[in-house]
Design an enzyme around this catalytic site. Structure first.
Site, PDB file in Angstrom:
ATOM      1  N   SER A   1     112.425  22.803  42.249  1.00 33.70           N
ATOM      2  CA  SER A   1     111.301  22.738  43.198  1.00 33.70           C
ATOM      3  C   SER A   1     110.796  21.302  43.299  1.00 33.70           C
ATOM      4  O   SER A   1     110.461  20.808  44.380  1.00 33.70           O
ATOM      5  CB  SER A   1     110.142  23.614  42.730  1.00 33.70           C
ATOM      6  OG  SER A   1     110.338  24.944  43.111  1.00 33.70           O
TER       7      SER A   1
ATOM      8  N   HIS B   1      95.538  17.840  35.319  1.00 28.80           N
ATOM      9  CA  HIS B   1      95.836  16.536  34.703  1.00 28.80           C
ATOM     10  C   HIS B   1      96.874  15.775  35.520  1.00 28.80           C
ATOM     11  O   HIS B   1      97.050  14.576  35.359  1.00 28.80           O
ATOM     12  CB  HIS B   1      96.306  16.714  33.250  1.00 28.80           C
ATOM     13  CG  HIS B   1      97.626  17.409  33.146  1.00 28.80           C
ATOM     14  ND1 HIS B   1      97.757  18.772  33.214  1.00 28.80           N
ATOM     15  CD2 HIS B   1      98.880  16.915  33.018  1.00 28.80           C
ATOM     16  CE1 HIS B   1      99.036  19.084  33.121  1.00 28.80           C
ATOM     17  NE2 HIS B   1      99.737  17.984  33.001  1.00 28.80           N
TER      18      HIS B   1
ATOM     19  N   LYS C   1     105.191  24.569  30.974  1.00 26.63           N
ATOM     20  CA  LYS C   1     106.581  24.455  31.431  1.00 26.63           C
ATOM     21  C   LYS C   1     106.835  23.089  32.080  1.00 26.63           C
ATOM     22  O   LYS C   1     107.800  22.404  31.756  1.00 26.63           O
ATOM     23  CB  LYS C   1     106.802  25.576  32.461  1.00 26.63           C
ATOM     24  CG  LYS C   1     108.216  25.872  32.811  1.00 26.63           C
ATOM     25  CD  LYS C   1     108.280  26.907  33.938  1.00 26.63           C
ATOM     26  CE  LYS C   1     107.772  28.273  33.554  1.00 26.63           C
ATOM     27  NZ  LYS C   1     108.111  29.302  34.575  1.00 26.63           N
TER      28      LYS C   1
ATOM     29  N   LYS D   1      99.445  29.415  39.657  1.00 24.43           N
ATOM     30  CA  LYS D   1     100.178  30.658  39.939  1.00 24.43           C
ATOM     31  C   LYS D   1      99.357  31.507  40.877  1.00 24.43           C
ATOM     32  O   LYS D   1      98.127  31.409  40.885  1.00 24.43           O
ATOM     33  CB  LYS D   1     100.423  31.441  38.642  1.00 24.43           C
ATOM     34  CG  LYS D   1     101.560  32.424  38.738  1.00 24.43           C
ATOM     35  CD  LYS D   1     102.869  31.737  38.517  1.00 24.43           C
ATOM     36  CE  LYS D   1     104.048  32.686  38.589  1.00 24.43           C
ATOM     37  NZ  LYS D   1     105.242  32.028  38.052  1.00 24.43           N
TER      38      LYS D   1
ATOM     39  N   LYS E   1     101.357  23.408  40.482  1.00 21.73           N
ATOM     40  CA  LYS E   1     102.605  24.018  40.972  1.00 21.73           C
ATOM     41  C   LYS E   1     102.865  25.348  40.310  1.00 21.73           C
ATOM     42  O   LYS E   1     102.635  25.508  39.110  1.00 21.73           O
ATOM     43  CB  LYS E   1     103.737  23.042  40.633  1.00 21.73           C
ATOM     44  CG  LYS E   1     105.068  23.410  41.199  1.00 21.73           C
ATOM     45  CD  LYS E   1     105.248  22.871  42.600  1.00 21.73           C
ATOM     46  CE  LYS E   1     106.512  23.387  43.249  1.00 21.73           C
ATOM     47  NZ  LYS E   1     106.382  24.794  43.699  1.00 21.73           N
TER      48      LYS E   1
HETATM   49  N1  GLU Z   1     108.105  31.040  39.980  1.00 23.86           N
HETATM   50  C1  GLU Z   1     108.927  30.120  39.271  1.00 23.86           C
HETATM   51  C2  GLU Z   1     108.477  29.984  37.832  1.00 23.86           C
HETATM   52  O1  GLU Z   1     107.838  30.867  37.295  1.00 23.86           O
HETATM   53  C3  GLU Z   1     109.072  28.796  40.011  1.00 23.86           C
HETATM   54  C4  GLU Z   1     107.835  27.970  40.145  1.00 23.86           C
HETATM   55  C5  GLU Z   1     107.983  26.767  41.062  1.00 23.86           C
HETATM   56  O2  GLU Z   1     109.093  26.464  41.452  1.00 23.86           O
HETATM   57  O3  GLU Z   1     106.966  26.167  41.371  1.00 23.86           O
HETATM   58  O4  GLU Z   1     108.796  29.051  37.154  1.00 23.86           O
END
Ligand code: GLU
Length: 471
Positions: free
Chosen positions: A364, A66, A95, A107, A71
């Protein structure tokens, strides 16, 4: 049998999602569209290693599109599998929405025990994985942007960024293909501490809300509160360290791989971390009590319990025994769905992962913005701001007819440096989102806890985007 064996992590995430969606009024099928993982790719690739070939298995899931890029971190772990990656990708979508970071969730994982490989071997394997990700459309600054997670770090990100740059030499934004890079290689100040810092800011905001503090059965602020933290990795270490050094909490317990240590008068987080580095364990840390069955310490009485290690550590087996007042989820998915229900019944105030550990992806986002703008934060305005502040001080001194105290002057003079701006942006994010979740909770009588409120907030924001897209 505990429920982590019968209900997968993904199922837990989906059940939490369903519970929130049911409390909302959404157009038919929209919840399903948001919940569904859009793409998952399993990659098997050979690497020439130790005089032969070795096949590695990795995954990358794009949970939603979307918003773009998608990320989320990449973990290197021997226990990773496709379902775990899907669950973590879904959590990333929620998140990002919760903390107003304009990304969809993704992920990745590589099934590997990084400790069993040399640095050169890891570099070789990571670069091969980056090629696979790129080949399949799972890497690129506008498409899919990995970051560190369990078992990966700045170095891993540098290898991926370098590999991507080699494959796309004319992409001027190539550095933005991953975040969590070292500062000298396109990273941003404060990314390493970011997730732990976010946990600190989230807890500070909780303690600013006296009604929430009272609901948890506590009073006052963070100072003197008794804390137990599970996992002194990057997240747990920074969260515990900042809370101890800056907010005056008492870290009474630390749970690590080899067991847990306890001290009623508080453990020095930095010293424990150094001791762990030197000895590879926390056992025998001076002036502490050691418990071989470390996970049992999750059940010790404390004000705030911070699980900062793995998913699924609080299950239907131990949830009923928890004696903390607040459960601050620094890890992804530390509580199973069944356990969550038990915690709610017990009245433990849960600050959910999808909000509390979002500091990493928030910073990030700042790093990615820096990469796209090709200029560091504060570079354009820092000296200008300092000159302006100098003029204000001179005016104040003239009006008062006396000099301003040098200490105060130095503080007033300081223009915005990158680290200050990053921390300020992160703090604002954590404060705003805490209150958005709270408002969501209080505005819907069907929502009875903060996790459901956080999910509902994410669903609402994503649903609004979908509804505008399909007008
Ligand atoms: N691995 C981290 C998380 O679970 C960071 C993810 C990111 O910065 O893209 O939120």
């Amino acid at each position: 049998m505990n429920d982590i064996q019968s209900t997968s992590f993904l199922k837990s995430v989906d059940l939490c999602f369903d519970r929130a969606a049911e409390a909302m009024e959404l157009p038919k099928g929209l919840a399903q569209q948001i919940r569904t993982c859009n793409a998952i790719c399993e990659m098997k690739f050979g690497v020439e290693l130790r005089g032969g070939y070795k096949i590695f298995t990795g995954w990358r899931a794009t949970h939603s599109e979307h918003a773009l890029p998608a990320k989320g971190g990449i973990r290197f772990a021997p226990f990773s599998d496709q379902l775990e990656v899907e669950a973590l990708a879904a959590l990333m979508t929620y998140k990002c929405a919760i903390v107003n970071v304009p990304y969809a969730g993704s992920k990745g994982a590589l099934k590997i025990d990084p400790k069993k490989y040399s640095l050169e071997e890891l570099e070789h394997i990571t670069r091969r994985f980056a090629q696979e990700l790129d080949k399949r459309g799972f890497l690129g600054p506008g498409l899919n942007v990995p970051a560190p997670d369990m078992g990966t770090g700045q170095r891993t990100m540098s290898w991926i960024a370098d590999e991507y740059q080699k494959l796309h030499p004319s992409d001027i934004n190539a550095q933005g293909c991953v975040t969590g890079k070292p500062v000298h290689f396109g990273g941003v100040e404060g990314r390493v501490e970011a997730t732990g810092r976010g946990v600190q800011y989230g807890l500070q905001e909780f303690f600013r809300n006296a009604d929430d503090v009272a609901e948890a059965g506590l009073s006052g602020g963070l100072e003197g509160k008794r804390i137990i933290v599970q996992g002194l990795g990057n997240v747990g270490y920074h969260a515990a360290k900042f809370l101890q050094e800056e907010d005056g909490v008492l870290v009474v317990g630390i749970i690590e791989r080899d067991g847990a240590i306890f001290s009623e008068s508080g453990l020095d987080v930095q010293k424990v971390n150094q001791y762990k580095k030197n000895n590879g364990k926390v056992e025998d840390f001076p002036k502490s009590q050691f418990f071989k069955q470390g996970y049992k310490m999750l059940e010790f009485p404390c004000d705030v319990l911070i699980p900062a290690a793995m998913e699924g550590v609080i299950t239907n087996q131990n949830a009923k025994n928890l004696k903390c007042k607040v459960l601050a989820e620094a890890a992804n998915g530390p509580v199973t769905y069944e356990a969550d229900r038990i915690l709610n019944e017990k009245g433990i105030f849960v600050i959910p992962d999808a909000y509390l550990n979002a500091g990493g992806v928030t910073v990030s986002y700042f790093e990615w913005l820096k990469n796209l703008s090709h200029v560091g934060f504060g570079r354009m305005d820092r000296r200008f701001a300092e000159a302006q502040n100098q003029r204000v001080i001179e005016l104040i001194e003239k009006a008062l007819g006396k000099k301003v105290d040098q200490d105060a002057k130095n503080k007033l003079l300081e223009g915005p440096s990158e680290i200050n701006l990053i921390r300020s942006g992160l703090e604002d994010t954590m404060r705003v989102s805490y209150n958005e979740i709270k408002e969501q909770h209080h505005s819907n009588a069907k929502i009875t806890d903060r996790r459901t409120a956080a999910y509902a907030l994410a669903i609402k924001k994503i649903a609004d985007i979908y509804e505008s897209m399909y007008l």
